[in-house]
Design a protein around this motif. Structure first.
Motif, PDB file in Angstrom:
ATOM      1  N   LYS A 189       4.020  22.376  -0.259  1.00 36.03           N
ATOM      2  CA  LYS A 189       2.763  21.966  -1.029  1.00 36.03           C
ATOM      3  C   LYS A 189       3.007  20.706  -1.435  1.00 36.03           C
ATOM      4  N   ASP A 190       4.112  20.131  -1.448  1.00 40.60           N
ATOM      5  CA  ASP A 190       4.406  18.907  -2.285  1.00 40.60           C
ATOM      6  C   ASP A 190       4.397  17.709  -1.256  1.00 40.60           C
ATOM      7  N   PHE A 191       4.137  18.166   0.010  1.00 42.72           N
ATOM      8  CA  PHE A 191       3.853  16.981   1.131  1.00 42.72           C
ATOM      9  C   PHE A 191       2.277  17.004   1.404  1.00 42.72           C
ATOM     10  N   GLY A 192       1.656  15.747   1.388  1.00 47.73           N
ATOM     11  CA  GLY A 192       0.327  15.850   1.666  1.00 47.73           C
ATOM     12  C   GLY A 192       0.206  14.986   3.010  1.00 47.73           C
ATOM     13  N   ILE A 193       1.139  14.546   3.956  1.00 48.86           N
ATOM     14  CA  ILE A 193       0.930  13.918   5.219  1.00 48.86           C
ATOM     15  C   ILE A 193       2.171  14.446   6.096  1.00 48.86           C
ATOM     16  N   ILE A 194       2.035  14.838   7.356  1.00 52.05           N
ATOM     17  CA  ILE A 194       3.066  15.163   8.164  1.00 52.05           C
ATOM     18  C   ILE A 194       2.845  14.496   9.605  1.00 52.05           C
ATOM     19  N   LYS A 209      -6.919  13.073  -3.589  1.00 52.26           N
ATOM     20  CA  LYS A 209      -6.419  12.300  -4.694  1.00 52.26           C
ATOM     21  C   LYS A 209      -6.244  10.894  -4.375  1.00 52.26           C
ATOM     22  N   VAL A 210      -5.842  10.390  -3.063  1.00 58.24           N
ATOM     23  CA  VAL A 210      -5.514   9.214  -2.527  1.00 58.24           C
ATOM     24  C   VAL A 210      -6.383   8.557  -2.103  1.00 58.24           C
ATOM     25  N   GLY A 211      -7.636   9.314  -1.201  1.00 62.08           N
ATOM     26  CA  GLY A 211      -8.872   8.701  -0.775  1.00 62.08           C
ATOM     27  C   GLY A 211      -8.527   8.306   0.422  1.00 62.08           C
ATOM     28  N   GLY A 212      -9.290   7.117   1.253  1.00 64.39           N
ATOM     29  CA  GLY A 212      -9.029   6.953   2.500  1.00 64.39           C
ATOM     30  C   GLY A 212      -8.175   5.505   2.639  1.00 64.39           C
ATOM     31  N   ARG A 266       0.316   3.989  -1.578  1.00 66.20           N
ATOM     32  CA  ARG A 266      -0.550   4.800  -2.524  1.00 66.20           C
ATOM     33  C   ARG A 266      -0.113   6.118  -2.628  1.00 66.20           C
ATOM     34  N   LEU A 267       0.453   6.730  -1.751  1.00 64.82           N
ATOM     35  CA  LEU A 267       0.801   8.220  -1.654  1.00 64.82           C
ATOM     36  C   LEU A 267       2.071   8.220  -2.478  1.00 64.82           C
ATOM     37  N   LYS A 268       3.022   7.361  -2.449  1.00 63.53           N
ATOM     38  CA  LYS A 268       3.990   7.454  -3.377  1.00 63.53           C
ATOM     39  C   LYS A 268       3.793   7.369  -4.674  1.00 63.53           C
ATOM     40  N   PHE A 269       2.924   6.470  -5.232  1.00 64.23           N
ATOM     41  CA  PHE A 269       2.162   6.143  -6.369  1.00 64.23           C
ATOM     42  C   PHE A 269       1.717   7.398  -6.844  1.00 64.23           C
ATOM     43  N   HIS A 270       1.271   8.360  -6.263  1.00 62.58           N
ATOM     44  CA  HIS A 270       0.342   9.484  -6.719  1.00 62.58           C
ATOM     45  C   HIS A 270       1.543  10.738  -6.613  1.00 62.58           C
ATOM     46  N   ASN A 271       2.897  10.367  -6.486  1.00 58.29           N
ATOM     47  CA  ASN A 271       3.875  11.386  -6.335  1.00 58.29           C
ATOM     48  C   ASN A 271       3.483  12.507  -5.140  1.00 58.29           C
ATOM     49  N   ILE A 272       3.193  11.991  -4.017  1.00 53.98           N
ATOM     50  CA  ILE A 272       3.000  12.844  -2.908  1.00 53.98           C
ATOM     51  C   ILE A 272       3.770  12.453  -2.063  1.00 53.98           C
ATOM     52  N   ASN A 281       0.193  -3.795  -2.597  1.00 51.30           N
ATOM     53  CA  ASN A 281       1.297  -2.841  -2.977  1.00 51.30           C
ATOM     54  C   ASN A 281       1.272  -2.543  -4.500  1.00 51.30           C
ATOM     55  N   ILE A 282       0.802  -1.301  -4.884  1.00 48.89           N
ATOM     56  CA  ILE A 282       0.639  -0.962  -6.325  1.00 48.89           C
ATOM     57  C   ILE A 282       1.863  -0.122  -7.125  1.00 48.89           C
ATOM     58  N   THR A 283       2.811  -0.434  -6.209  1.00 49.48           N
ATOM     59  CA  THR A 283       3.927   0.181  -6.600  1.00 49.48           C
ATOM     60  C   THR A 283       5.123  -0.949  -6.880  1.00 49.48           C
ATOM     61  N   THR A 284       4.751  -2.107  -6.753  1.00 49.66           N
ATOM     62  CA  THR A 284       5.439  -3.281  -7.100  1.00 49.66           C
ATOM     63  C   THR A 284       4.936  -4.277  -8.164  1.00 49.66           C
TER      64      THR A 284
END
Length: 302
Positions: free
Chosen positions: A109-114, A175-178, A195-201, A239-242
């Motif tokens: 459940k902690d993964f959003g994409i595979i 949560k993340v959107g498109g 963005r996935l990383k930013f949202h902790n997914i 990049n919203i993580t930088t």
């Protein structure tokens, strides 16, 4: 499970039979949403005549990968999807690919994409770009587990894999959107995973599922090299993580690359694209705020 496979097409007659039939032959049933980006080779007409199962969303012009996929994601979400699977037109899945990926993502459940392991059309090699991101630098333990005959995990966290094969859970889209519309074509999958990383997914790959990506014989043209240099500016700025100071340094380094490309190819086009990037910087920053503050970012679900 309510699963939608989203396929964006643009002059894809070469692959479309294999692509769509692979979904129809899947051991796990999925509905097909096809977004055509203004094909001129008969792709849209062929699909309409031969695959009545497909939900077709035609465009009059080429919207690019991200914006077209957003249309499919909007449709899937509004029709109560549990998962969407992004499938390139030049790609296809094995019969059990969807079944394995859905079971794995539902378990973790902690993964959003595979993604499955992406292989060449000959099925003799791993896609070279996919293999690059499976290194120990980007994907911890996977090589050690295989080579040293350790217990193989059913999912491995990884930094990046191209979006030719992505299974995305609904909770991730909520949560993340498109995809970020700042990107005309290419780079949008890099941004999505930032963005996935930013949202902790988390984002992962399955070592037990496989998907073909038929591009092993393509060469990188001069125009694509220049275009990818332009996309790098947008990737850095989006990049919203930088931190801003790190972005400035990276943009300067990329500008030096643009200068070298001007000399290499005897063209001022890289400089022209740099000024295009500066012109669009305000809009890029606005999209960054949307991606941080909005659930269902960049998706119109009205």
């Amino acid at each position: 499970m309510n699963i939608f496979v989203i396929i964006v097409t643009y002059n894809g007659m070469k692959w479309i039979d294999k692509c769509i039939n692979s979904v129809l032959n899947s051991t796990l049933y999925a509905k097909i949403i096809l977004i055509d980006n203004g094909s001129t080779d008969g792709t849209l007409e062929y699909i309409s005549n031969n695959f009545p199962q497909a939900i077709i969303l035609p465009n009059q012009k080429n919207l690019g990968f991200g914006k077209a996929n957003n249309l499919g994601i909007e449709y899937a979400l509004s029709h109560n999807c549990d998962y969407v699977y992004l499938l390139n037109q030049d790609a296809w899945i094995e019969e059990n690919t969807l079944e394995i990926l859905v079971k794995t993502l539902n378990k973790h459940k902690d993964f959003g994409i595979i993604s499955p392991i992406q292989i060449t059309a000959s099925k003799k090699n791993i896609d070279k770009n996919f293999a690059k991101y499976c290194s120990k630098e980007h994907c911890k333990n996977i090589f050690d587990d295989f080579i040293l005959h350790k217990e193989i995990q059913d999912i491995y966290e990884i930094d990046f894999v191209m979006a030719a094969h992505w299974l995305i859970a609904r909770k991730c889209l909520e949560k993340v959107g498109g995809f970020n519309p700042s990107f005309p074509h290419y780079g949008e999958d890099d941004n999505y995973l930032q963005r996935l990383k930013f949202h902790n997914i988390k984002f992962g790959i399955s070592p037990f599922a496989f998907g073909v990506h038929d591009r092993e014989y393509r060469e990188l043209s001069k125009n694509k090299i220049i275009h990818m240099n332009y996309i790098e500016y947008i990737k850095i700025a989006s990049n919203i993580t930088t931190k801003a100071s790190h972005k400035a340094k990276k943009i300067f380094r990329n500008f030096l690359t643009s200068f070298n490309l001007c000399l290499k190819f005897f063209t001022l086009k890289p400089f022209g694209l740099f000024f295009s990037f500066l012109f669009n910087l305000k809009k890029i920053k606005m999209n960054n705020k949307i991606s941080i503050n909005s659930d269902f970012a960049f998706l119109n679900l009205n």
